[in-house]
Structure formats: C-alpha cells, structure tokens
Design a protein around this motif. Sequence first.
Motif, PDB file in Angstrom:
ATOM      1  N   GLY A 122      -8.025  -6.822 -23.804  1.00 24.95           N
ATOM      2  CA  GLY A 122      -6.850  -7.654 -23.519  1.00 24.95           C
ATOM      3  C   GLY A 122      -7.699  -8.883 -22.259  1.00 24.95           C
ATOM      4  O   GLY A 122      -8.354  -9.160 -21.861  1.00 24.95           O
ATOM      5  N   GLN A 123      -6.123  -9.773 -22.256  1.00 20.46           N
ATOM      6  CA  GLN A 123      -6.377 -11.038 -21.062  1.00 20.46           C
ATOM      7  C   GLN A 123      -6.498 -10.579 -19.892  1.00 20.46           C
ATOM      8  O   GLN A 123      -6.570 -11.068 -18.594  1.00 20.46           O
ATOM      9  CB  GLN A 123      -5.650 -11.829 -21.461  1.00 20.46           C
ATOM     10  N   GLY A 124      -5.760  -9.296 -19.604  1.00 20.14           N
ATOM     11  CA  GLY A 124      -5.575  -8.581 -17.811  1.00 20.14           C
ATOM     12  C   GLY A 124      -4.046  -8.863 -18.037  1.00 20.14           C
ATOM     13  O   GLY A 124      -3.349  -9.882 -17.930  1.00 20.14           O
ATOM     14  N   THR A 125      -3.532  -7.829 -16.975  1.00 21.40           N
ATOM     15  CA  THR A 125      -2.715  -8.282 -16.059  1.00 21.40           C
ATOM     16  C   THR A 125      -2.939  -8.256 -14.444  1.00 21.40           C
ATOM     17  O   THR A 125      -4.162  -7.065 -14.056  1.00 21.40           O
ATOM     18  CB  THR A 125      -1.504  -7.190 -16.304  1.00 21.40           C
ATOM     19  N   GLN A 126      -2.902  -8.599 -13.246  1.00 25.67           N
ATOM     20  CA  GLN A 126      -2.983  -8.855 -12.309  1.00 25.67           C
ATOM     21  C   GLN A 126      -2.184  -7.894 -11.135  1.00 25.67           C
ATOM     22  O   GLN A 126      -0.802  -8.118 -11.014  1.00 25.67           O
ATOM     23  CB  GLN A 126      -2.912 -10.426 -11.441  1.00 25.67           C
ATOM     24  N   VAL A 127      -3.402  -6.683 -10.132  1.00 25.49           N
ATOM     25  CA  VAL A 127      -2.844  -6.552  -9.083  1.00 25.49           C
ATOM     26  C   VAL A 127      -3.036  -6.383  -7.959  1.00 25.49           C
ATOM     27  O   VAL A 127      -3.979  -6.533  -7.829  1.00 25.49           O
ATOM     28  CB  VAL A 127      -3.374  -4.434 -10.170  1.00 25.49           C
ATOM     29  N   THR A 128      -1.753  -6.618  -7.635  1.00 26.98           N
ATOM     30  CA  THR A 128      -2.519  -6.904  -5.987  1.00 26.98           C
ATOM     31  C   THR A 128      -1.207  -5.887  -4.936  1.00 26.98           C
ATOM     32  O   THR A 128      -0.026  -5.649  -4.845  1.00 26.98           O
ATOM     33  CB  THR A 128      -1.715  -8.717  -5.195  1.00 26.98           C
ATOM     34  N   VAL A 129      -1.867  -5.617  -4.024  1.00 22.66           N
ATOM     35  CA  VAL A 129      -1.496  -4.434  -3.451  1.00 22.66           C
ATOM     36  C   VAL A 129      -2.413  -4.845  -1.586  1.00 22.66           C
ATOM     37  O   VAL A 129      -2.688  -5.167  -1.065  1.00 22.66           O
ATOM     38  CB  VAL A 129      -2.480  -2.973  -3.121  1.00 22.66           C
ATOM     39  N   SER A 130      -0.992  -4.911  -1.034  1.00 19.30           N
ATOM     40  CA  SER A 130      -0.675  -5.619   0.426  1.00 19.30           C
ATOM     41  C   SER A 130      -0.800  -4.605   1.621  1.00 19.30           C
ATOM     42  O   SER A 130      -0.796  -2.901   0.811  1.00 19.30           O
ATOM     43  CB  SER A 130      -0.532  -6.552   0.311  1.00 19.30           C
ATOM     44  N   SER A 131      -1.952  -4.673   2.085  1.00 17.99           N
ATOM     45  CA  SER A 131      -1.383  -3.620   3.495  1.00 17.99           C
ATOM     46  C   SER A 131      -0.620  -3.997   4.293  1.00 17.99           C
ATOM     47  O   SER A 131       0.611  -4.321   4.743  1.00 17.99           O
ATOM     48  CB  SER A 131      -3.188  -4.030   4.684  1.00 17.99           C
ATOM     49  N   ALA A 177       1.001  -1.652   0.377  1.00 15.14           N
ATOM     50  CA  ALA A 177       0.018  -0.456  -0.131  1.00 15.14           C
ATOM     51  C   ALA A 177       1.016   1.163   0.341  1.00 15.14           C
ATOM     52  O   ALA A 177       2.017   1.075   0.652  1.00 15.14           O
ATOM     53  CB  ALA A 177      -1.163   0.100   1.483  1.00 15.14           C
ATOM     54  N   GLY A 178       1.110   1.981  -0.791  1.00 16.78           N
ATOM     55  CA  GLY A 178       1.178   3.780  -0.230  1.00 16.78           C
ATOM     56  C   GLY A 178       2.265   3.094  -2.068  1.00 16.78           C
ATOM     57  O   GLY A 178       2.773   4.066  -2.640  1.00 16.78           O
ATOM     58  N   GLY A 179       2.733   2.200  -2.788  1.00 17.67           N
ATOM     59  CA  GLY A 179       3.474   1.936  -4.231  1.00 17.67           C
ATOM     60  C   GLY A 179       2.999   2.321  -5.464  1.00 17.67           C
ATOM     61  O   GLY A 179       1.655   2.846  -5.223  1.00 17.67           O
ATOM     62  N   SER A 180       3.512   2.117  -6.636  1.00 18.22           N
ATOM     63  CA  SER A 180       3.227   2.285  -7.761  1.00 18.22           C
ATOM     64  C   SER A 180       3.501   0.964  -8.504  1.00 18.22           C
ATOM     65  O   SER A 180       4.907   0.506  -8.515  1.00 18.22           O
ATOM     66  CB  SER A 180       4.133   3.380  -7.846  1.00 18.22           C
ATOM     67  N   LEU A 181       2.810   1.503  -9.741  1.00 18.29           N
ATOM     68  CA  LEU A 181       3.065   0.522 -10.576  1.00 18.29           C
ATOM     69  C   LEU A 181       2.904   1.232 -12.003  1.00 18.29           C
ATOM     70  O   LEU A 181       1.292   2.239 -11.803  1.00 18.29           O
ATOM     71  CB  LEU A 181       2.150  -0.504 -10.430  1.00 18.29           C
ATOM     72  N   ARG A 182       3.414   0.498 -12.748  1.00 23.01           N
ATOM     73  CA  ARG A 182       2.470   1.066 -13.983  1.00 23.01           C
ATOM     74  C   ARG A 182       2.590   0.342 -14.791  1.00 23.01           C
ATOM     75  O   ARG A 182       3.401  -0.893 -15.306  1.00 23.01           O
ATOM     76  CB  ARG A 182       4.101   1.711 -15.212  1.00 23.01           C
ATOM     77  N   LEU A 183       1.389   0.220 -15.690  1.00 23.38           N
ATOM     78  CA  LEU A 183       0.688  -1.112 -16.667  1.00 23.38           C
ATOM     79  C   LEU A 183       0.467  -0.595 -17.941  1.00 23.38           C
ATOM     80  O   LEU A 183       0.812   0.957 -18.246  1.00 23.38           O
ATOM     81  CB  LEU A 183      -0.608  -1.812 -16.056  1.00 23.38           C
ATOM     82  N   SER A 184       0.855  -1.375 -18.741  1.00 23.56           N
ATOM     83  CA  SER A 184       1.244  -1.163 -20.343  1.00 23.56           C
ATOM     84  C   SER A 184       0.077  -2.230 -20.847  1.00 23.56           C
ATOM     85  O   SER A 184      -0.108  -3.152 -20.498  1.00 23.56           O
ATOM     86  CB  SER A 184       2.677  -1.444 -20.739  1.00 23.56           C
ATOM     87  N   CYS A 185       0.025  -1.602 -21.783  1.00 23.86           N
ATOM     88  CA  CYS A 185      -1.267  -1.902 -22.979  1.00 23.86           C
ATOM     89  C   CYS A 185      -0.228  -1.912 -24.163  1.00 23.86           C
ATOM     90  O   CYS A 185      -0.532  -0.927 -25.044  1.00 23.86           O
ATOM     91  CB  CYS A 185      -2.673  -1.532 -22.710  1.00 23.86           C
ATOM     92  N   ALA A 186       0.015  -3.132 -24.957  1.00 21.59           N
ATOM     93  CA  ALA A 186       0.795  -3.004 -26.045  1.00 21.59           C
ATOM     94  C   ALA A 186      -0.625  -3.445 -27.015  1.00 21.59           C
ATOM     95  O   ALA A 186      -1.398  -4.262 -26.621  1.00 21.59           O
ATOM     96  CB  ALA A 186       1.738  -3.887 -25.906  1.00 21.59           C
ATOM     97  N   ALA A 187      -0.091  -3.102 -28.424  1.00 17.81           N
ATOM     98  CA  ALA A 187      -1.438  -3.701 -29.422  1.00 17.81           C
ATOM     99  C   ALA A 187      -0.358  -4.658 -30.976  1.00 17.81           C
ATOM    100  O   ALA A 187       0.911  -3.740 -31.525  1.00 17.81           O
ATOM    101  CB  ALA A 187      -1.706  -2.290 -30.084  1.00 17.81           C
ATOM    102  N   SER A 188      -1.003  -5.257 -30.851  1.00 19.03           N
ATOM    103  CA  SER A 188      -0.397  -5.853 -32.240  1.00 19.03           C
ATOM    104  C   SER A 188      -1.862  -6.373 -33.442  1.00 19.03           C
ATOM    105  O   SER A 188      -2.329  -6.018 -33.219  1.00 19.03           O
ATOM    106  CB  SER A 188       0.389  -7.186 -32.288  1.00 19.03           C
TER     107      SER A 188
END
Length: 123
Positions: free
Chosen positions: A114-123, A14-25
């Motif tokens: 897309g098929q999705g990407t899992q994001v899990t945020v721990s407390s 919690a409080g952290g950061s992530l950057r997700l990308s969505c690439a196309a083909s």
Amino acid sequence: QVQLVESGGGLVQAGGSLRLSCAASGGILSVYAVGWFRQAPGKEREFVAGISWGGVTIYYSDSAQGRFTISRDNAKNTVYLQMRSLKPEDTAVYYCATRSGNPEAVVAAYDYWGQGTQVTVSS
C-alpha cells in the motif's frame, strides 16, 4: 492485482492507541499473508507484525510484542493493526503488504504494498 489501502493513522499522544486498517481491492486478501511494516524518516523499512491467510500464524517484532495486535477479517477483505501504549519512537509511515505463504519479516518477501499511513506519536 491486489491493491492495498491503509487508513487509521494520525496524531496521538504517547500512551494512546490507534487502529490501522489495510483494505484490499482487485483481489481476495484472504488468500495472502499480510505484513505490517513501518518506516521512520532516515531509517529503513522494518517489520512490525505479520499474519497468515487464516490468522493461525502471527509474528511480531520485539518492539510490537505486547503492545500491538494484528488481526484480520477476511469477510471484509481487511487486516487490522491495533496499537496501544504508543511511544514517540513508533512514529513512522506504516505500510501493509501481501505475500503468498506464511508471513515473513523481510521487506523483499512481499509482493504488493500500500501507499502507507502516517502515525505520529507526540511526547
């Protein structure tokens, strides 16, 4: 047919950061609006953010506003979702999707996913 691949998910405190990308083909992403959605276990898929093909029109959900930033690099055929100040309630599978026209906050308005990407945020 556009094929979308999400990446960048993972486990973060919690409080952290992530950057997700969505690439196309298989197609040119720059002609489409792109939306980011998420779906937590037992819940419906919900809108997070959307961006028009040129990046001029941008929408955020109330929960994303002020913490998440959507952007796109059409030269790289990629759309990003920068997520900051993450909370445990942000835990979900994150999906990107495309549609013609402006971004919409409705799942049914989008054509390719897309098929999705899992994001899990721990407390």
